[in-house]
Design a protein around this motif. Structure first.
Motif, short mmCIF file in Angstrom:
data_model
loop_
_atom_site.label_atom_id
_atom_site.label_comp_id
_atom_site.label_asym_id
_atom_site.label_seq_id
_atom_site.Cartn_x
_atom_site.Cartn_y
_atom_site.Cartn_z
N GLY A 48 13.47 13.25 7.28
CA GLY A 48 13.39 11.81 7.06
C GLY A 48 12.16 11.20 7.71
N LEU A 49 11.94 11.55 8.94
CA LEU A 49 10.79 11.03 9.68
C LEU A 49 9.49 11.64 9.17
N ALA A 50 9.52 12.93 8.87
CA ALA A 50 8.30 13.63 8.43
C ALA A 50 7.81 13.10 7.08
N THR A 51 8.74 12.87 6.16
CA THR A 51 8.31 12.40 4.85
C THR A 51 7.74 10.98 4.93
N LYS A 52 8.24 10.16 5.85
CA LYS A 52 7.68 8.82 6.02
C LYS A 52 6.28 8.90 6.62
N GLN A 53 6.12 9.69 7.66
CA GLN A 53 4.84 9.76 8.36
C GLN A 53 3.77 10.48 7.56
N LEU A 54 4.16 11.45 6.76
CA LEU A 54 3.19 12.28 6.06
C LEU A 54 3.09 11.97 4.57
N ALA A 55 3.65 10.84 4.15
CA ALA A 55 3.64 10.46 2.74
C ALA A 55 2.21 10.39 2.21
N GLY A 56 1.97 11.09 1.11
CA GLY A 56 0.66 11.09 0.49
C GLY A 56 -0.32 12.07 1.11
N LYS A 57 -0.01 12.56 2.30
CA LYS A 57 -0.91 13.47 3.00
C LYS A 57 -0.52 14.92 2.80
N ALA A 58 0.73 15.15 2.39
CA ALA A 58 1.22 16.51 2.16
C ALA A 58 2.34 16.46 1.12
N ASP A 59 2.47 17.54 0.40
CA ASP A 59 3.52 17.65 -0.62
C ASP A 59 4.87 17.84 0.06
N GLY A 60 5.90 17.27 -0.53
CA GLY A 60 7.25 17.37 0.04
C GLY A 60 7.73 18.80 0.21
N LYS A 61 7.37 19.67 -0.73
CA LYS A 61 7.77 21.07 -0.63
C LYS A 61 7.12 21.74 0.58
N ASP A 62 5.85 21.40 0.82
CA ASP A 62 5.14 21.98 1.97
C ASP A 62 5.73 21.47 3.28
N ILE A 63 6.08 20.19 3.31
CA ILE A 63 6.70 19.63 4.52
C ILE A 63 8.03 20.31 4.79
N ALA A 91 0.83 -1.20 0.00
CA ALA A 91 0.00 0.00 0.00
C ALA A 91 0.87 1.26 0.00
N ASP A 92 2.01 1.21 0.69
CA ASP A 92 2.92 2.35 0.71
C ASP A 92 3.50 2.61 -0.67
N ASP A 93 3.86 1.54 -1.37
CA ASP A 93 4.41 1.69 -2.72
C ASP A 93 3.34 2.21 -3.67
N GLU A 94 2.11 1.75 -3.51
CA GLU A 94 1.01 2.25 -4.34
C GLU A 94 0.84 3.76 -4.13
N MET A 95 0.90 4.17 -2.87
CA MET A 95 0.74 5.59 -2.56
C MET A 95 1.89 6.40 -3.15
N LYS A 96 3.11 5.88 -3.08
CA LYS A 96 4.27 6.58 -3.65
C LYS A 96 4.11 6.74 -5.15
N ILE A 97 3.61 5.70 -5.81
CA ILE A 97 3.40 5.77 -7.26
C ILE A 97 2.37 6.84 -7.59
N LEU A 98 1.27 6.86 -6.83
CA LEU A 98 0.21 7.85 -7.09
C LEU A 98 0.69 9.27 -6.82
N VAL A 99 1.44 9.45 -5.74
CA VAL A 99 1.98 10.78 -5.43
C VAL A 99 2.92 11.24 -6.54
N LYS A 100 3.76 10.34 -7.02
CA LYS A 100 4.68 10.66 -8.10
C LYS A 100 3.92 11.06 -9.36
N MET A 101 2.85 10.33 -9.66
CA MET A 101 2.07 10.64 -10.86
C MET A 101 1.38 12.01 -10.74
N VAL A 102 0.85 12.32 -9.57
CA VAL A 102 0.22 13.63 -9.37
C VAL A 102 1.25 14.73 -9.51
N LYS A 103 2.42 14.53 -8.91
CA LYS A 103 3.48 15.54 -9.00
C LYS A 103 3.90 15.76 -10.45
#
Length: 149
Positions: free
Chosen positions: A125-140, A48-60
């Motif tokens: 490192g910790l924030a991007t793991k915990q907030l993956a898919g819930k917020a954009d990396g730039k915003d974090i 599920a984490d990999d699916e979310m990473k793929i979707l986030v990448k596609m949106v970006k």
């Protein structure tokens, strides 16, 4: 129901509705997920984490392309990329508001014990793991930088 089955069902609905943008977008999502499933070393399973990473990448990718099209004066192409990004976003968890993001980042800073901007990497490192898919990396990154400064 897993994500690929959900997308397959939505593809059928889009085909019946003759909604070409939705259909093309859903097919591209399914293609990416199937490629990840058959990739070397995946074992035929996508977490599920990999699916979310793929979707986030596609949106970006879609949002970045839309921004480039706007710069070039191609509003038609920008609108299509934006529409595709919105369709893909439907499969992601709800995005955090600025206030929610800031409170989560404050909690992560307290958890790591970071006190200065020099420790931004540890927090990120910790924030991007915990907030993956819930917020954009730039915003974090902006929130971490603002709170550590």
């Amino acid at each position: 129901m897993n994500l690929i089955d959900n997308i397959s069902d939505r593809i059928k609905v889009a085909m019946k509705a003759r909604d070409q943008i939705t259909l093309d977008t859903l097919r591209s999502i399914k293609k990416e997920l199937l490629e990840a499933r058959t990739a070397k070393g995946s074992g035929g399973v996508v977490s599920a984490d990999d699916e979310m990473k793929i979707l986030v990448k596609m949106v970006k990718q879609r949002r970045d392309s839309a921004a480039i099209y706007v710069e070039q004066g191609r509003a038609d192409m920008s609108a299509q990329e934006t529409a595709e990004a919105e369709i893909i976003s439907q499969f992601l968890p709800a995005q955090l508001s600025t206030e929610q993001l800031e409170s989560k980042v404050k909690a992560i800073i307290a958890q790591t014990g970071a006190a200065s901007i020099k420790e931004m990497g540890k927090v990120m490192g910790l924030a991007t793991k915990q907030l993956a898919g819930k917020a954009d990396g730039k915003d974090i990154s902006a929130a971490v930088r603002r709170l550590l400064s």
